[in-house]
Design an enzyme around this catalytic site. Sequence first.
Site, PDB file in Angstrom:
ATOM      1  N   ASP A  74     -26.144  17.673 -56.404  1.00 28.04           N
ATOM      2  CA  ASP A  74     -27.050  16.579 -56.068  1.00 28.04           C
ATOM      3  C   ASP A  74     -27.358  15.773 -57.331  1.00 28.04           C
ATOM      4  OD1 ASP A  74     -29.604  16.156 -53.738  1.00 28.04           O
ATOM      5  OD2 ASP A  74     -29.528  15.073 -55.647  1.00 28.04           O
TER       6      ASP A  74
ATOM      7  N   THR B 183     -32.904  12.359 -35.605  1.00 31.88           N
ATOM      8  CA  THR B 183     -31.606  11.822 -35.168  1.00 31.88           C
ATOM      9  C   THR B 183     -30.473  12.111 -36.146  1.00 31.88           C
ATOM     10  OG1 THR B 183     -31.939   9.766 -36.320  1.00 31.88           O
ATOM     11  CG2 THR B 183     -32.779   9.880 -34.066  1.00 31.88           C
TER      12      THR B 183
ATOM     13  N   ARG C 237     -32.660  10.201 -44.428  1.00 33.14           N
ATOM     14  CA  ARG C 237     -32.072  10.672 -43.186  1.00 33.14           C
ATOM     15  C   ARG C 237     -33.211  11.015 -42.216  1.00 33.14           C
ATOM     16  NH1 ARG C 237     -26.879  12.507 -42.509  1.00 33.14           N
ATOM     17  NH2 ARG C 237     -26.551  12.421 -44.759  1.00 33.14           N
TER      18      ARG C 237
ATOM     19  N   ASP D 273     -31.145  15.257 -58.147  1.00 40.24           N
ATOM     20  CA  ASP D 273     -31.784  16.475 -58.647  1.00 40.24           C
ATOM     21  C   ASP D 273     -31.399  16.741 -60.100  1.00 40.24           C
ATOM     22  OD1 ASP D 273     -33.030  16.882 -56.314  1.00 40.24           O
ATOM     23  OD2 ASP D 273     -31.892  18.671 -55.704  1.00 40.24           O
TER      24      ASP D 273
END
Lengths: 243, 449
Positions: A235, A141, A137, A238
């Site tokens: 996650d 933006t 990401r 993770d």
Amino acid sequence: MATESKAPVSSVGPNYRPEQQKPTATISKEVPFENVHTLPQTPQLIALLTMIRDKNTERADFIFYSNRIIRLLVEEGLNHLPVVAHAIQTPVGRQYAGVQFQGKICGVSIMRAGEAMEEGLRNCCRSVRIGKILIQRDEETCMPKLFYDKLPEDIADRWCLLLDPMFATGGSAIMAVEVLKSRGVPENRILFLNLIASPEGIEKFATKFPQLRVVTAFIDQGLDEKNYIVPGLGDFGDRFYTM
Amino acid sequence: MSKALTVRPPSPYQPPWADVCIIGIAGSSGSGKSTLSHAIVSQLNLPWVVILSMDSFYKTLDEESSRKAFRNEYDFDSPSAIDFDVLVQRLRDLKAGRRAEIPIYSFAKHAREKETTSIYSPHVLILEGIFALYDQRVLELLDMKIFCEADADTCLSRRILRDVAERGRDIEGCIKQWFAFVKPNFEQYVEPQRKVADIIVPRGVENRVAITMVIQYIERKLIQKSQSHRAALKKLGQSSEDDPLSNKVELLKDTPQTRGMNTIIQNVSTSAEDFIFYFDRVATLLVEHAMNNVYFKEKIIETPIGNHYKGLAPLGETSAVIILRAGAAFETGLKRVLPDCRTGRVLIQSNVRTGEPELHYLKLPENIDTHDGVLLLDPQMRSGGAAVMAVQILLDHGVPEEKIVFVTYFAGRLGLNRLTKVFPGVKVVVCSIVADFEERWIEKRYFGC
């Protein structure tokens, strides 16, 4: 798609068992897209998902049970590849009207979580080629951005199994498909293998790429305000890489 | 023994070890009973002929008797030293085809050990002891009654040699015991057993004619048992070819992948490496499918981000029992799904001449009766004889029918219908249905011999 609708609860178990003997559980949401294939909601699959969703599950167990679901996903995904008739003779001299796998394949994992699915793929397809795509990401933006890719040169001639365990907004998966298409892979030769999806992501994906097939173990209830899948499992990367 | 064993309704299948043939061998101490029994067993050399010594059934002594025993003043040679009630119960269990726990008697402690030895599935049992023909209840269970005879001086000298060497006694004590107990008891209780004996064997193990006779008798019994077992198996759960399969039989979905894998597995020109790889892959899928037949309970969990999910968890432990040799081909697949699965093993082989399934070896996980599911693994099922026998073994060890899932790669309709008719509670997961009498070749391919 009504995201806020209740998650479907159903009794699960083998057909021969009377309804009242089957325990009930939340099962995958139904979606009206022909190109989305959800694994059969068997009690065993639900139990495996329960294990990996549970925050109290130990790291080794998380990895083991994730791998079991991934194997089932890969087995189901491979069913969408073409075969041709192939008659053979058995060691006891019987004829068998079998089939032969046709076409070359390759795996493409969306880094980092997608790489967790490579072992499951290799367990079913030894020495399969595996390409990688890194999408992050963009801090400024907030849009997904392609950082890196390494794909087999002849990828345009192959069936692509795109690997990403969690499918929330679908931003990075959509970008990954665009990358594959830009290398000449036709949409109908891409299979997206996924553990847990959000109905929003599925809808966006299925409408945008009507010929691409999605194979998922479970479509969850929806997304929360932070765009996390609900209930999800946290996650995946993770937990799988035990960070 | 667990209660489940005694309340279970009789199974329609009579394994060859039900109605075990019991041979009683009585005779004076030192008359050669145990040598004779061992000679019979070693000449037959079959795993299903077992000796049961009545020494295992000595009563545990109370303090006073125990003190007497250590002074060589306790009368071990009287019928009252033997726990006939327990003996009769165990013999009845064996006669009914059940497993029997045999006490272990310690001569050093004059008490029973905590552990027991279990006897299961003998076709012929030799009961050997000075009072093997004494109790009326035992006599009713015997198929053949033998009385061993030897001169008193032979008996005494053998007894001295044995007790000094094996039971830690001194010569003086032995002689004292002989005249105080052995001799009077012989006259009063042992010798009268001659009258109920079918044969009296003088000179014990030297008596070749007698041994041959007994062996011939046992061999005839074994042939009869095998014949009636085969006949019973044939009649069992008979069905016509087009009978529908039970709803407990689940076939692996016929998908392009399973077809493709089946093609590679069945192709005679597939390399050994590929065969093993693809067989393991299918085996993994079969075990995954089998696991849908165990029992689950509802479980609500919390995810790391605090959401709740209403899911399932297995009710209890699932163990596996592998039917050797072929079943071992499932082991890789099994361990991929249940890496720490307790795994028992049974070796059932079809007799080359008669085709009768024979149980050669058995080792089951302890407390298998408490497990929530038991997977029974054998990649190929033909007439279903071995499968029926293996299920019966699990039932005899207290596993309820409903908890058994039979997993196989190839099966014939005949075998599937037989298994599910005889044991309607048993679930079956199978990859493909083939002709009823396809040769067992999977194991040869998997193990390369």
